[in-house]
Design a protein around this motif. Structure first.
Motif, PDB file in Angstrom:
ATOM      1  N   LYS A  14      48.619  41.669  36.944  1.00 29.90           N
ATOM      2  CA  LYS A  14      49.277  42.895  36.121  1.00 29.90           C
ATOM      3  C   LYS A  14      49.317  42.764  34.447  1.00 29.90           C
ATOM      4  N   GLN A  15      48.771  43.465  33.726  1.00 26.51           N
ATOM      5  CA  GLN A  15      48.664  43.375  32.392  1.00 26.51           C
ATOM      6  C   GLN A  15      49.514  44.637  31.773  1.00 26.51           C
ATOM      7  N   VAL A  22      51.535  39.085  35.563  1.00 28.78           N
ATOM      8  CA  VAL A  22      51.371  38.496  36.898  1.00 28.78           C
ATOM      9  C   VAL A  22      49.895  38.274  36.774  1.00 28.78           C
ATOM     10  N   ARG A  23      49.546  36.927  36.899  1.00 32.45           N
ATOM     11  CA  ARG A  23      48.184  36.625  36.933  1.00 32.45           C
ATOM     12  C   ARG A  23      47.759  35.757  38.336  1.00 32.45           C
ATOM     13  N   ASP A  24      46.461  36.484  38.826  1.00 33.46           N
ATOM     14  CA  ASP A  24      45.889  35.817  39.853  1.00 33.46           C
ATOM     15  C   ASP A  24      46.619  35.415  41.083  1.00 33.46           C
ATOM     16  N   GLY A  44      58.193  36.805  36.762  1.00 32.56           N
ATOM     17  CA  GLY A  44      57.068  37.933  37.288  1.00 32.56           C
ATOM     18  C   GLY A  44      57.245  38.057  38.634  1.00 32.56           C
ATOM     19  N   LYS A  45      58.505  37.694  39.096  1.00 35.54           N
ATOM     20  CA  LYS A  45      58.623  37.868  40.812  1.00 35.54           C
ATOM     21  C   LYS A  45      58.923  39.483  40.942  1.00 35.54           C
ATOM     22  N   ALA A  60      44.200  44.001  38.334  1.00 33.54           N
ATOM     23  CA  ALA A  60      43.273  43.562  39.217  1.00 33.54           C
ATOM     24  C   ALA A  60      43.679  42.936  40.374  1.00 33.54           C
ATOM     25  N   GLY A  61      42.767  42.797  41.305  1.00 33.65           N
ATOM     26  CA  GLY A  61      43.128  42.384  42.680  1.00 33.65           C
ATOM     27  C   GLY A  61      43.586  43.506  43.784  1.00 33.65           C
TER      28      GLY A  61
END
Length: 251
Positions: A14-15, A22-24, A44-45, A60-61
């Motif tokens: 999330k960007q 949140v990354r990958d 980021g939880k 993404a994801g």
């Protein structure tokens, strides 16, 4: 096997306007367990939690629940599939009684469409089930009390009861211990263990000690990425986790 996992994320990202919160994140929540998502403030939880519960759309994801891709689903759609979320701030109707709060939640599965304007007699058939839920969460003696008058820890127990009224297969709890003293934490921890006996629980928490005796699996986030994952003994012994917490969450 994939069937062992009730919910999975793959490369969740999330960007926000150039900032990657949140990354990958690849998360696998095993069916029938209590899985805690923890981390220091700003890890980021909560963003991950909002992505999983579809209150945010991922950059993404993908997200898979019970084998179905729910990446594009709405929060109401996944609730109907059996994934029900509670919030960090207690969400009860303060001017209704404890019993009435649970009874309202019970209307959803029956198709009664929240008939606030109907006389009590229309909903009396839900009383027995509502009282059973109140017993399950230790609130039977508070049945006639206005929800707004409950102590904070009891309000969280009521929120869990209203969540249980929707009969979730996967219960998602957003910092259920936030703002509680030691006695309330012990009571709500025991309650979560009880309600998890026939369902899966995914919970967000910031304190490693709180989930030490509660969770089967702990995923630790830092700066939007997974730092470590495993049992309490495994993650608490991880030097990266200890450094991230800088002593918080440890005796």
């Amino acid at each position: 096997m994939a069937d062992d996992y009730i919910i999975r994320t793959e490369g969740l990202t999330k960007q926000f306007k150039g900032f990657v919160a949140v990354r990958d994140v690849t998360l696998n929540v095993r069916r029938g367990t209590i899985h805690a998502l923890i981390g220091p403030n700003g890890a980021g939880k909560t963003t991950v939690f909002n992505l999983v519960t579809k209150f945010l759309e991922p950059s993404a994801g993908r997200i898979v629940y019970n084998g179905d891709d729910i990446t594009g689903s709405k929060p109401a759609d996944i609730a109907l599939k059996g994934m029900v979320r509670s919030f960090q701030i207690s969400a009860v109707f303060p001017h209704l009684s404890v019993l009435e709060n649970v009874r309202i939640a019970l209307q959803r599965p029956t198709g009664l469409s929240f008939r606030f304007w109907k006389p009590d007699s229309v909903l009396d058939g839900l009383n027995d089930k509502a009282r059973t839920l109140l017993r399950d969460v230790g609130l039977e003696e508070f049945e006639p009390v206005m929800a707004g008058e409950l102590p904070y820890g009891r309000k969280r127990a009521l929120e869990i009861a209203t969540t249980l009224a929707l009969d979730p297969e996967l219960m998602l709890l957003d910092e259920p211990m936030a703002g509680m003293g030691h006695e309330d934490i012990s009571r709500v921890s025991a309650l979560i263990k009880t309600v998890a006996k026939n369902r899966t629980v995914l919970m967000v928490e910031h304190n490693l000690n709180v989930v030490s005796d509660l969770s089967d699996t702990i995923t630790v986030l830092q700066r939007g990425e997974i730092l470590a994952e495993g049992t309490y003994d495994e993650v608490s012994a991880n030097p990266d986790v200890r450094e991230a917490y800088m002593g918080t969450g440890h005796d």
